[in-house]
Design a protein around this motif. Structure first.
Motif, PDB file in Angstrom:
ATOM      1  N   THR A  86      -6.267  -0.005  -6.396  1.00 35.26           N
ATOM      2  CA  THR A  86      -7.448  -0.230  -7.236  1.00 35.26           C
ATOM      3  C   THR A  86      -7.141   0.060  -8.699  1.00 35.26           C
ATOM      4  OG1 THR A  86      -8.892   0.409  -5.396  1.00 35.26           O
ATOM      5  CG2 THR A  86      -9.865   0.408  -7.597  1.00 35.26           C
ATOM      6  N   GLY A  87      -6.214   1.003  -8.921  1.00 35.85           N
ATOM      7  CA  GLY A  87      -5.848   1.380 -10.286  1.00 35.85           C
ATOM      8  C   GLY A  87      -4.907   0.415 -10.971  1.00 35.85           C
ATOM      9  N   GLY A  88      -4.538  -0.668 -10.294  1.00 32.93           N
ATOM     10  CA  GLY A  88      -3.728  -1.693 -10.952  1.00 32.93           C
ATOM     11  C   GLY A  88      -2.265  -1.741 -10.565  1.00 32.93           C
ATOM     12  N   ALA A  89      -1.867  -1.001  -9.544  1.00 24.74           N
ATOM     13  CA  ALA A  89      -0.467  -1.060  -9.114  1.00 24.74           C
ATOM     14  C   ALA A  89      -0.121  -2.475  -8.666  1.00 24.74           C
ATOM     15  CB  ALA A  89      -0.222  -0.078  -7.984  1.00 24.74           C
ATOM     16  N   GLN A  90       0.979  -2.999  -9.170  1.00 19.80           N
ATOM     17  CA  GLN A  90       1.433  -4.345  -8.791  1.00 19.80           C
ATOM     18  C   GLN A  90       2.398  -4.309  -7.616  1.00 19.80           C
ATOM     19  OE1 GLN A  90       2.599  -4.660 -13.113  1.00 19.80           O
ATOM     20  NE2 GLN A  90       2.212  -6.834 -12.704  1.00 19.80           N
ATOM     21  N   LEU A  91       3.087  -3.179  -7.465  1.00 21.02           N
ATOM     22  CA  LEU A  91       4.101  -3.022  -6.422  1.00 21.02           C
ATOM     23  C   LEU A  91       4.015  -1.602  -5.875  1.00 21.02           C
ATOM     24  CD1 LEU A  91       6.729  -3.914  -4.931  1.00 21.02           C
ATOM     25  CD2 LEU A  91       7.998  -3.242  -6.993  1.00 21.02           C
ATOM     26  N   MET A  92       4.003  -1.483  -4.551  1.00 20.66           N
ATOM     27  CA  MET A  92       3.884  -0.169  -3.926  1.00 20.66           C
ATOM     28  C   MET A  92       4.971   0.078  -2.899  1.00 20.66           C
ATOM     29  SD  MET A  92      -0.230   0.459  -3.516  1.00 20.66           S
ATOM     30  CE  MET A  92       0.113   2.101  -2.889  1.00 20.66           C
ATOM     31  N   PHE A  93       5.526   1.297  -2.923  1.00 21.24           N
ATOM     32  CA  PHE A  93       6.540   1.728  -1.973  1.00 21.24           C
ATOM     33  C   PHE A  93       6.033   2.935  -1.188  1.00 21.24           C
ATOM     34  CE2 PHE A  93       9.279  -0.703  -4.760  1.00 21.24           C
ATOM     35  CZ  PHE A  93      10.319  -1.129  -3.931  1.00 21.24           C
ATOM     36  N   GLY A  94       6.678   3.205  -0.063  1.00 26.16           N
ATOM     37  CA  GLY A  94       6.343   4.372   0.736  1.00 26.16           C
ATOM     38  C   GLY A  94       6.927   4.262   2.121  1.00 26.16           C
ATOM     39  N   GLU A  95       6.633   5.260   2.980  1.00 27.82           N
ATOM     40  CA  GLU A  95       7.053   5.202   4.385  1.00 27.82           C
ATOM     41  C   GLU A  95       5.784   5.350   5.216  1.00 27.82           C
ATOM     42  OE1 GLU A  95       7.110   9.287   4.563  1.00 27.82           O
ATOM     43  OE2 GLU A  95       6.308   8.333   2.785  1.00 27.82           O
ATOM     44  N   VAL A  96       5.563   4.391   6.111  1.00 26.13           N
ATOM     45  CA  VAL A  96       4.269   4.323   6.799  1.00 26.13           C
ATOM     46  C   VAL A  96       4.394   4.440   8.322  1.00 26.13           C
ATOM     47  CG1 VAL A  96       3.249   2.967   4.962  1.00 26.13           C
ATOM     48  CG2 VAL A  96       4.332   1.779   6.869  1.00 26.13           C
ATOM     49  N   PHE A  97       5.458   5.070   8.787  1.00 26.09           N
ATOM     50  CA  PHE A  97       5.708   5.138  10.222  1.00 26.09           C
ATOM     51  C   PHE A  97       4.536   5.729  11.015  1.00 26.09           C
ATOM     52  CE2 PHE A  97       9.826   5.313   8.070  1.00 26.09           C
ATOM     53  CZ  PHE A  97      10.417   4.188   8.621  1.00 26.09           C
ATOM     54  N   GLY A  98       3.879   6.728  10.456  1.00 26.22           N
ATOM     55  CA  GLY A  98       2.768   7.346  11.166  1.00 26.22           C
ATOM     56  C   GLY A  98       1.413   6.760  10.819  1.00 26.22           C
ATOM     57  N   VAL A  99       1.391   5.836   9.872  1.00 26.50           N
ATOM     58  CA  VAL A  99       0.120   5.258   9.410  1.00 26.50           C
ATOM     59  C   VAL A  99       0.222   3.732   9.282  1.00 26.50           C
ATOM     60  CG1 VAL A  99      -0.792   7.292   8.235  1.00 26.50           C
ATOM     61  CG2 VAL A  99       0.849   5.843   7.048  1.00 26.50           C
ATOM     62  N   GLU A 100       0.913   3.116  10.222  1.00 28.55           N
ATOM     63  CA  GLU A 100       1.149   1.677  10.169  1.00 28.55           C
ATOM     64  C   GLU A 100      -0.130   0.860  10.024  1.00 28.55           C
ATOM     65  OE1 GLU A 100       3.637  -0.517  10.272  1.00 28.55           O
ATOM     66  OE2 GLU A 100       5.393   0.760  10.540  1.00 28.55           O
ATOM     67  N   SER A 101      -1.072   1.062  10.922  1.00 29.48           N
ATOM     68  CA  SER A 101      -2.282   0.232  10.927  1.00 29.48           C
ATOM     69  C   SER A 101      -3.088   0.405   9.648  1.00 29.48           C
ATOM     70  CB  SER A 101      -3.150   0.561  12.142  1.00 29.48           C
ATOM     71  OG  SER A 101      -3.531   1.925  12.146  1.00 29.48           O
ATOM     72  N   ALA A 102      -3.184   1.632   9.156  1.00 31.26           N
ATOM     73  CA  ALA A 102      -3.941   1.895   7.930  1.00 31.26           C
ATOM     74  C   ALA A 102      -3.284   1.228   6.729  1.00 31.26           C
ATOM     75  CB  ALA A 102      -4.060   3.395   7.701  1.00 31.26           C
ATOM     76  N   ALA A 103      -1.969   1.342   6.624  1.00 31.72           N
ATOM     77  CA  ALA A 103      -1.248   0.753   5.501  1.00 31.72           C
ATOM     78  C   ALA A 103      -1.360  -0.772   5.505  1.00 31.72           C
ATOM     79  CB  ALA A 103       0.221   1.166   5.548  1.00 31.72           C
ATOM     80  N   ARG A 104      -1.249  -1.362   6.673  1.00 32.31           N
ATOM     81  CA  ARG A 104      -1.347  -2.817   6.769  1.00 32.31           C
ATOM     82  C   ARG A 104      -2.762  -3.305   6.459  1.00 32.31           C
ATOM     83  NH1 ARG A 104       3.114  -5.243   9.357  1.00 32.31           N
ATOM     84  NH2 ARG A 104       4.713  -3.704   9.894  1.00 32.31           N
ATOM     85  N   LYS A 105      -3.733  -2.477   6.757  1.00 31.55           N
ATOM     86  CA  LYS A 105      -5.117  -2.815   6.437  1.00 31.55           C
ATOM     87  C   LYS A 105      -5.317  -2.842   4.926  1.00 31.55           C
ATOM     88  CE  LYS A 105      -9.882  -1.229   7.186  1.00 31.55           C
ATOM     89  NZ  LYS A 105     -10.739  -0.166   7.772  1.00 31.55           N
ATOM     90  N   VAL A 106      -4.732  -1.862   4.238  1.00 30.81           N
ATOM     91  CA  VAL A 106      -4.823  -1.816   2.779  1.00 30.81           C
ATOM     92  C   VAL A 106      -4.161  -3.049   2.176  1.00 30.81           C
ATOM     93  CG1 VAL A 106      -4.139  -0.573   0.683  1.00 30.81           C
ATOM     94  CG2 VAL A 106      -4.882   0.708   2.697  1.00 30.81           C
TER      95      VAL A 106
END
Length: 334
Positions: A86-106
Motif C-alpha cells: 500500500t505504501g508504494g513498494a514496486q518489488l517485494m522480497f521475503g521468505e513465505v514458507f510458513g505463510v504461503e497462502s497469506a502471501a499469495r493472497k496479498v
C-alpha cells in the motif's frame, strides 16, 4: 532581424513539445525502484542474510530504495506485506514458507506489485515469483571435503526443518562425502527451528559424544559446539571461517545477487513476470560457490583438493550433474 526573430519563435514554439516528451519518459528512468522485504527471522540468519545483503548492495549502488522488517511473526506477515504494498513498494522480497497462502493472497490483491519470494511452491501469474537455495552443487563439493577429512568415518548433520530447501543440500553433501569415503556414516538431526543456536549446539554435542568428528552446520550453533570440542565443521549458505578459523574447513555459499539483479532490471524495464528464480542460485549463474579454503588451504591433503577442483570443473562444464533429492535424509550410523 526578421530571420533571427523567426528562428527564436520557432524554438519557443517547439519547447512545450520537447518538455512534454521529457515528461512522458518512463517513471523508472527518473527514480529508483522501491523495494521492500519482510523477514520472519533476524537479518543475520543465514538464509535471510543472503537476500538482505544483496538488496543492501543494490541500495548502495543507487539502484533501489530499500525498506525491510525482520523478526516478523507469521501472524503479522500478511499485515506487514500489505503495509509495504500500500505504501508504494514496486518489488517485494521475503521468505513465505510458513505463510504461503497469506502471501499469495496479498500478491493477488496487488497485481501491479512484483513479488519474489522464497517458497517451495510454484509461481503464481502474473506477479508472484519464487526462488530457492539451489546450492546443492557446492554442498556436494563441501561433502567431498568432509569425507576426506573425517578420521572416525562419522559425520554429524544438524538441520532446521526437514523441508526441501534443507533436505536437498544434506543429500548432496552426503553424496559428496560418500564419493570420497564410501564407508562414512551419518547421524542426522533436525531442531525444528530456523534460529535456535543453543538447541543446535546441544544436538551437535550429542553427535560428537557418539564419535562424529566432522559436523555439517546447516544451522547456527553447530560450529560453536565443534569449536568447543576441537572438531571440524562444514558451513552452509554463508562463510563463517573468519569467526571459526580452526573449525570451519569449507562452506557452500549462496549468492542472491544474480536473482536480485534480474528482478530489479525486470521491474525497471517493464518486463517483469512470474517466474522461478531458483536456477539463478546455481553455480553456472554465479548464484553459489564453494568458499575458499582459507586457513585450511595448507591443511587439506593435496589429492583431496585436486579431486574437489576436478569435480567442480565437471559441474561447471555440465559433465556432472548433482542430483536434487528433496526427501528427508535419514541417519545411517549404526
Amino acid at each position: 532581424m526578421t530571420t533571427r526573430r523567426r528562428i527564436v519563435q520557432t524554438c519557443l514554439a517547439a519547447l512545450p513539445l520537447a518538455l512534454a516528451g521529457l515528461s512522458a519518459a518512463p517513471a523508472w528512468a527518473q527514480s529508483k525502484v522501491k523495494v521492500a522485504a519482510v523477514y520472519t527471522v533476524p537479518y543475520e540468519q543465514q538464509w535471510v542474510s543472503r537476500i538482505h545483503e544483496a538488496l543492501k548492495a543494490a541500495e548502495a549502488r543507487g539502484e533501489i530504495e530499500y525498506k525491510s522488517s525482520e523478526n516478523v511473526a507469521n501472524a503479522d506477515y500478511e499485515r506487514v506485506m500489505r503495509e509495504y504494498a500500500t505504501g508504494g513498494a514496486q518489488l517485494m522480497f521475503g521468505e513465505v514458507f510458513g505463510v504461503e497462502s497469506a502471501a499469495r493472497k496479498v500478491a493477488k490483491d496487488f497485481p501491479k506489485t512484483a513479488f519474489v519470494m522464497g517458497s517451495s511452491g510454484k509461481v503464481q501469474a502474473p506477479n508472484f515469483s519464487v526462488f530457492d537455495n539451489y546450492i546443492q552443487e557446492p554442498a556436494y563439493l563441501s561433502g567431498m571435503v568432509a569425507g576426506g577429512m573425517t578420521k572416525t568415518g562419522k559425520i554429524g548433520m544438524v538441520g532446521g526443518f526437514p523441508i526441501p530447501e534443507v533436505n536437498r543440500l544434506m543429500h548432496a553433501f552426503m553424496a559428496g562425502a560418500k564419493e570420497v569415503n564410501p564407508k562414512v556414516e551419518f547421524t542426522v538431526s533436525f531442531i525444528n527451528s530456523w534460529f535456535d543456536p543453543p538447541k543446535a549446539k546441544e544436538a551437535t554435542f550429542a553427535m560428537i559424544d557418539k564419535g562424529a568428528d566432522v559436523l555439517y552446520a546447516e544451522r547456527f550453533g553447530v560450529s560453536d559446539a565443534a569449536k568447543e570440542k576441537g572438531k571440524l565443521a562444514i558451513g552452509n549458505v554463508i562463510n563463517t571461517q573468519a569467526q571459526y578459523p580452526d573449525t570451519v574447513v569449507a562452506s557452500a555459499l549462496w549468492h542472491m545477487e544474480p536473482s536480485v539483479g534480474r528482478a530489479i532490471q525486470a521491474v525497471k524495464d517493464g518486463s517483469y513476470k512470474a517466474e522461478d528464480y531458483g536456477p539463478y542460485s546455481m553455480m553456472k549463474h554465479k548464484g553459489s560457490s564453494l568458499a575458499p579454503f582459507g586457513t585450511f588451504e595448507k591443511k587439506l591433503p593435496a589429492d583431496l583438493i585436486a579431486k574437489v577442483q576436478a569435480k567442480q570443473a565437471d559441474i561447471l562444464s555440465g559433465k556432472f550433474v548433482v542430483k536434487v533429492d528433496d526427501s528427508q535424509p535419514k541417519s545411517t550410523a549404526k
